[in-house]
Motif scaffolding. Sequence first.
Motif, mmCIF file in Angstrom:
data_model
loop_
_atom_site.group_PDB
_atom_site.id
_atom_site.type_symbol
_atom_site.label_atom_id
_atom_site.label_comp_id
_atom_site.label_asym_id
_atom_site.label_seq_id
_atom_site.Cartn_x
_atom_site.Cartn_y
_atom_site.Cartn_z
ATOM 1 N N GLY A 53 6.576 12.067 50.405
ATOM 2 C CA GLY A 53 5.734 11.690 51.519
ATOM 3 C C GLY A 53 4.725 10.605 51.195
ATOM 4 O O GLY A 53 4.056 10.088 52.105
ATOM 5 N N GLN A 54 4.593 10.253 49.922
ATOM 6 C CA GLN A 54 3.659 9.191 49.569
ATOM 7 C C GLN A 54 4.159 7.853 50.114
ATOM 8 O O GLN A 54 5.353 7.565 50.103
ATOM 9 C CB GLN A 54 3.507 9.095 48.046
ATOM 10 C CG GLN A 54 2.808 10.270 47.402
ATOM 11 C CD GLN A 54 1.313 10.289 47.666
ATOM 12 O OE1 GLN A 54 0.732 9.306 48.134
ATOM 13 N NE2 GLN A 54 0.673 11.424 47.388
ATOM 14 N N LEU A 90 17.816 14.061 48.187
ATOM 15 C CA LEU A 90 16.626 13.315 48.595
ATOM 16 C C LEU A 90 15.545 14.296 49.025
ATOM 17 O O LEU A 90 15.822 15.245 49.771
ATOM 18 C CB LEU A 90 16.958 12.360 49.740
ATOM 19 C CG LEU A 90 18.186 11.465 49.554
ATOM 20 C CD1 LEU A 90 18.431 10.629 50.797
ATOM 21 C CD2 LEU A 90 18.039 10.586 48.332
ATOM 22 N N ARG A 91 14.322 14.060 48.585
ATOM 23 C CA ARG A 91 13.199 14.922 48.961
ATOM 24 C C ARG A 91 12.149 14.082 49.663
ATOM 25 O O ARG A 91 11.696 13.063 49.147
ATOM 26 C CB ARG A 91 12.602 15.569 47.713
ATOM 27 C CG ARG A 91 11.348 16.396 47.945
ATOM 28 C CD ARG A 91 11.626 17.708 48.670
ATOM 29 N NE ARG A 91 10.402 18.463 48.868
ATOM 30 C CZ ARG A 91 9.893 19.325 47.990
ATOM 31 N NH1 ARG A 91 10.509 19.527 46.824
ATOM 32 N NH2 ARG A 91 8.794 19.995 48.250
ATOM 33 N N GLY A 92 11.775 14.525 50.865
ATOM 34 C CA GLY A 92 10.776 13.822 51.645
ATOM 35 C C GLY A 92 9.779 14.767 52.262
ATOM 36 O O GLY A 92 9.803 15.975 51.997
ATOM 37 N N PRO A 93 8.917 14.264 53.119
ATOM 38 C CA PRO A 93 7.893 15.114 53.738
ATOM 39 C C PRO A 93 8.489 16.190 54.640
ATOM 40 O O PRO A 93 7.830 17.202 54.897
ATOM 41 C CB PRO A 93 7.039 14.122 54.537
ATOM 42 C CG PRO A 93 7.915 12.923 54.733
ATOM 43 C CD PRO A 93 8.778 12.852 53.521
ATOM 44 N N ASP A 94 9.724 15.987 55.106
ATOM 45 C CA ASP A 94 10.363 16.985 55.976
ATOM 46 C C ASP A 94 11.320 17.887 55.221
ATOM 47 O O ASP A 94 12.104 18.617 55.833
ATOM 48 C CB ASP A 94 11.120 16.268 57.103
ATOM 49 C CG ASP A 94 10.207 15.465 58.002
ATOM 50 O OD1 ASP A 94 9.070 15.924 58.239
ATOM 51 O OD2 ASP A 94 10.602 14.377 58.452
ATOM 52 N N GLU A 110 11.132 6.783 54.880
ATOM 53 C CA GLU A 110 9.770 6.584 54.384
ATOM 54 C C GLU A 110 9.280 7.864 53.702
ATOM 55 O O GLU A 110 9.355 8.960 54.260
ATOM 56 C CB GLU A 110 8.828 6.233 55.535
ATOM 57 C CG GLU A 110 7.382 6.033 55.127
ATOM 58 C CD GLU A 110 7.193 4.795 54.252
ATOM 59 O OE1 GLU A 110 6.211 4.774 53.478
ATOM 60 O OE2 GLU A 110 8.004 3.846 54.348
ATOM 61 N N GLY A 111 8.809 7.716 52.484
ATOM 62 C CA GLY A 111 8.267 8.854 51.748
ATOM 63 C C GLY A 111 9.296 9.678 51.005
ATOM 64 O O GLY A 111 8.941 10.624 50.294
#
Length: 339
Positions: free
Chosen positions: A17-18, A173-177, A203-204
Amino acid sequence: MRPFTYVRAQEVGEAAGQPGRFLAGGTTLIDLMKLDVERPAQVTDITALPLVDIAEHGGGVRIGALASMAQVADHPLIAARYPALRNALLAGASQQIRNMASMGGNVMQRTRCPYFRDTSFTACNKREPGSGCGAIAGHHRKQAVLGTSDACVALHPSDASVALVAYGAILTLRGPDGEREVSLEDFNLLPGQTPHLEHDLREGELITAITLPAPPAGSGVYLKVRDRESYEFALSSCAALLDVQDGVIRAARVVLGGVGTKPWRSPEAEAALTGQPATRETFENAARRALAGATPLEQNAFKVPLTARVIVRALLAAQAGEAADGHGDGQTADQGGRA
């Protein structure tokens, strides 16, 4: 290099998420920042994240995204089960860079097209959408002949990605969601009219792992031809996986490098091989099918006949069960395409 905010992440959840860019080995990102091509407002250092393990996973192997190219190439699971990947890794860059560069970063590396990397060239749709493609009318000897468009002919540079696609690699893939998976074959995007959109990374999001399914039956090789024997990107390369039983090809994978805007898998070549006798004639027909859609420009037209020969050589090596060294048997190629 422009000023930026530096953040050091200690956990995957903290990194996900950055904004901006993630820093791993830095062998591509830092170069591009120095060239003023990449201008992130924030750089998040992820080198402390626990993403370096290489281990068995469901019959295959799971590679942490921060494992270095050298670590993966030297790992006994990779050497024993995925020889084409090992060869591709050893054929890429120098030992010093392989010690630094991460597998996730290798997958994400950007083109070496000079019109992209040199900001004194104003025409680059990948860097500045809508500005044009300087390579089409300029110097394009090393650019792509497959998957191109009138907006971009930039070559995808990764050796390792060619072999990873051949083995059916899956990215985590790892993201904010949360977490999701996507095949590497689908991860890289064709340029079309939006060459600045290179991959399916939101994004992120960051790559946390690369998973290889159980290795297919048969043997696999990676063959690379280049202008010089070391520290050089491919003019043409081929990852060939071949399962031959009683002289008949039961299954095949053919993925090309050095010629595509993304690692170029050829279902046409694979269809021409499957169920056919394992002969040079069959391999030559598969090579023709693989290159039927090529759209070369004047300076890189030599890549078409060169790549046809590379495909045949790779398939012959796979048929023989040879552990190709990934260096094109020391072969180089001149502008006329000899190999």
